[in-house]
Motif scaffolding. Structure first.
Motif, PDB file in Angstrom:
ATOM      1  N   THR A 200       0.737  -1.116   0.190  1.00  0.00           N
ATOM      2  CA  THR A 200      -0.013  -0.058  -0.029  1.00  0.00           C
ATOM      3  C   THR A 200       0.709   1.048  -0.083  1.00  0.00           C
ATOM      4  O   THR A 200       2.069   1.210   0.408  1.00  0.00           O
ATOM      5  N   HIS A 201       0.318   2.535  -0.570  1.00  0.00           N
ATOM      6  CA  HIS A 201       0.887   3.592  -0.253  1.00  0.00           C
ATOM      7  C   HIS A 201       0.037   4.485   0.560  1.00  0.00           C
ATOM      8  O   HIS A 201       0.199   5.849   0.864  1.00  0.00           O
ATOM      9  N   GLU A 202      -0.890   3.907   1.263  1.00  0.00           N
ATOM     10  CA  GLU A 202      -1.890   4.470   2.264  1.00  0.00           C
ATOM     11  C   GLU A 202      -1.279   4.543   3.558  1.00  0.00           C
ATOM     12  O   GLU A 202      -1.385   3.726   4.378  1.00  0.00           O
ATOM     13  N   MET A 203      -0.559   5.552   4.067  1.00  0.00           N
ATOM     14  CA  MET A 203       0.229   5.597   5.178  1.00  0.00           C
ATOM     15  C   MET A 203      -0.621   5.627   6.538  1.00  0.00           C
ATOM     16  O   MET A 203      -0.406   5.191   7.610  1.00  0.00           O
ATOM     17  N   GLY A 204      -1.900   6.261   6.119  1.00  0.00           N
ATOM     18  CA  GLY A 204      -2.620   6.276   7.349  1.00  0.00           C
ATOM     19  C   GLY A 204      -3.324   5.203   7.658  1.00  0.00           C
ATOM     20  O   GLY A 204      -3.336   4.522   8.960  1.00  0.00           O
ATOM     21  N   PHE A 205      -3.703   4.180   6.772  1.00  0.00           N
ATOM     22  CA  PHE A 205      -4.012   2.700   7.061  1.00  0.00           C
ATOM     23  C   PHE A 205      -2.750   1.882   7.415  1.00  0.00           C
ATOM     24  O   PHE A 205      -3.165   1.209   8.565  1.00  0.00           O
ATOM     25  N   ALA A 206      -1.698   2.118   7.160  1.00  0.00           N
ATOM     26  CA  ALA A 206      -0.694   1.512   7.656  1.00  0.00           C
ATOM     27  C   ALA A 206      -0.446   1.678   9.045  1.00  0.00           C
ATOM     28  O   ALA A 206       0.102   0.783  10.038  1.00  0.00           O
ATOM     29  N   ARG A 207      -0.526   3.016   9.693  1.00  0.00           N
ATOM     30  CA  ARG A 207      -0.149   3.310  10.734  1.00  0.00           C
ATOM     31  C   ARG A 207      -1.396   2.991  11.818  1.00  0.00           C
ATOM     32  O   ARG A 207      -1.020   2.390  12.883  1.00  0.00           O
ATOM     33  N   GLU A 208      -2.635   2.996  11.315  1.00  0.00           N
ATOM     34  CA  GLU A 208      -3.771   2.726  12.255  1.00  0.00           C
ATOM     35  C   GLU A 208      -4.140   1.188  12.197  1.00  0.00           C
ATOM     36  O   GLU A 208      -4.696   0.678  13.277  1.00  0.00           O
ATOM     37  N   VAL A 209      -3.917   0.428  11.056  1.00  0.00           N
ATOM     38  CA  VAL A 209      -4.474  -0.884  11.345  1.00  0.00           C
ATOM     39  C   VAL A 209      -3.433  -1.891  11.207  1.00  0.00           C
ATOM     40  O   VAL A 209      -3.633  -3.027  11.767  1.00  0.00           O
ATOM     41  N   CYS A 210      -2.107  -1.831  10.586  1.00  0.00           N
ATOM     42  CA  CYS A 210      -1.254  -3.176  10.491  1.00  0.00           C
ATOM     43  C   CYS A 210      -0.482  -3.250  11.824  1.00  0.00           C
ATOM     44  O   CYS A 210      -0.525  -2.564  12.672  1.00  0.00           O
ATOM     45  N   ALA A 244      10.319  10.752   4.043  1.00  0.00           N
ATOM     46  CA  ALA A 244      10.108  12.250   3.952  1.00  0.00           C
ATOM     47  C   ALA A 244       9.371  12.641   2.826  1.00  0.00           C
ATOM     48  O   ALA A 244       8.771  13.648   2.762  1.00  0.00           O
ATOM     49  N   ARG A 245       9.494  11.830   1.683  1.00  0.00           N
ATOM     50  CA  ARG A 245       8.685  12.074   0.516  1.00  0.00           C
ATOM     51  C   ARG A 245       7.138  11.794   0.601  1.00  0.00           C
ATOM     52  O   ARG A 245       6.400  12.689   0.041  1.00  0.00           O
ATOM     53  N   VAL A 246       6.888  10.675   1.108  1.00  0.00           N
ATOM     54  CA  VAL A 246       5.497  10.225   1.074  1.00  0.00           C
ATOM     55  C   VAL A 246       4.614  10.805   2.104  1.00  0.00           C
ATOM     56  O   VAL A 246       3.421  10.943   2.261  1.00  0.00           O
ATOM     57  N   LEU A 247       5.147  11.248   3.360  1.00  0.00           N
ATOM     58  CA  LEU A 247       4.653  11.795   4.613  1.00  0.00           C
ATOM     59  C   LEU A 247       4.454  13.304   4.526  1.00  0.00           C
ATOM     60  O   LEU A 247       3.512  13.856   5.391  1.00  0.00           O
ATOM     61  N   GLU A 248       5.178  14.068   3.687  1.00  0.00           N
ATOM     62  CA  GLU A 248       5.237  15.338   3.461  1.00  0.00           C
ATOM     63  C   GLU A 248       3.806  15.807   3.147  1.00  0.00           C
ATOM     64  O   GLU A 248       3.290  16.774   3.685  1.00  0.00           O
TER      65      GLU A 248
END
Length: 253
Positions: A200-210, A244-248
């Motif tokens: 995934t590229h969905e960082m919010g999902f990765a942070r909250e679910v995985c 740094a690239r994907v969270l900015e």
């Protein structure tokens, strides 16, 4: 052929070449039963190839893959039977356009598992209710939005009652406003205890679910650990540069 760890999926020293291009370079990965593992990384890092080698859509050049206690890469393995224990959802929906939604979902259980049409369609209706699309059972896939088609694709994968679900950037082909409806279904699966490997590229999902976040680059796992720790305090410079690239952009919203 046995898997001594009891993991849902175990990948051991996995290598994949496409000609002279070494896409996977000795990957070791273990996914515990009920865990959600998210795999992130730049394009070309080998994420999708890893998933496709796990269920032998791509044949590994070397290494072993276990599904539960069984080695799917063993030369005597019943590959089709073992592959059916892993559901896979792709970037593109891959629905049959000439069949209705319920026919798309019921087909594999009828052909592979020998279910009657009535039983397969009853199971399909249960799954459509689960993904919020019961009213679309008789519709053509062409009449659905991208988000709806992807939810049907998830229901179709679940119809085989898999032990593990593999998601290969399942939201990347969707318009931004449709991403949330697919992620909501994936969250529900995770909360229900489904073992999942999610590219995934969905960082919010990765942070909250995985439960564990894996960062890949150059065909290797660079870093793996608790999502909050990896995202906020990565150990490796390559991970820091990528995040740094994907969270900015995420921070600017």
């Amino acid at each position: 052929m046995s898997n001594p760890t009891g993991a849902a999926v175990r990948v051991e020293r996995l290598v994949k070449h496409f000609g002279a291009n070494e896409v996977l370079r000795g990957i070791d990965l273990e996914v515990a039963r009920g865990d959600v593992v998210c795999v992130i990384g730049p394009s070309g890092s080998g994420k999708s190839t890893l998933l496709r080698c796990m269920n032998l859509i791509e044949t590994p050049t070397a290494g072993r893959v276990f599904v539960g206690d069984d080695e799917i890469t063993h030369h005597k393995a019943d590959t089709n039977s073992l592959r059916s224990r892993m559901g896979m959802v792709f970037q593109s929906f891959n629905l049959f356009p000439h069949r209705t939604v319920i026919e798309n979902i019921a087909m594999a259980p009828m052909v592979v598992k020998g279910l009657s049409k009535a039983d397969a369609q009853a199971r399909g209706m249960e799954l459509l209710r689960r993904v919020g699309l019961e009213e679309k059972a008789g519709a053509s896939p062409r009449s659905l939005s991208g988000g709806q088609q992807q939810r049907v694709a998830i229901a179709r994968a679940l119809a085989m009652e898999p032990e593990v679900m593999l998601f290969d950037e399942a939201t990347s082909a969707l318009d931004p406003e449709l991403v949330g409806e697919v992620l909501a279904v994936m969250r529900e699966l995770a909360e229900g205890g489904m073992t999942m490997v999610v590219v995934t590229h969905e960082m919010g999902f990765a942070r909250e679910v995985c439960d564990r976040l894996v960062f890949m680059d150059g065909g290797v796992i660079v870093e793996s650990g608790d999502p909050a720790t990896v995202l906020s305090n990565p150990v490796h410079e390559r991970t820091r540069r990528f995040l740094a690239r994907v969270l900015e952009p995420e921070a600017e919203v």
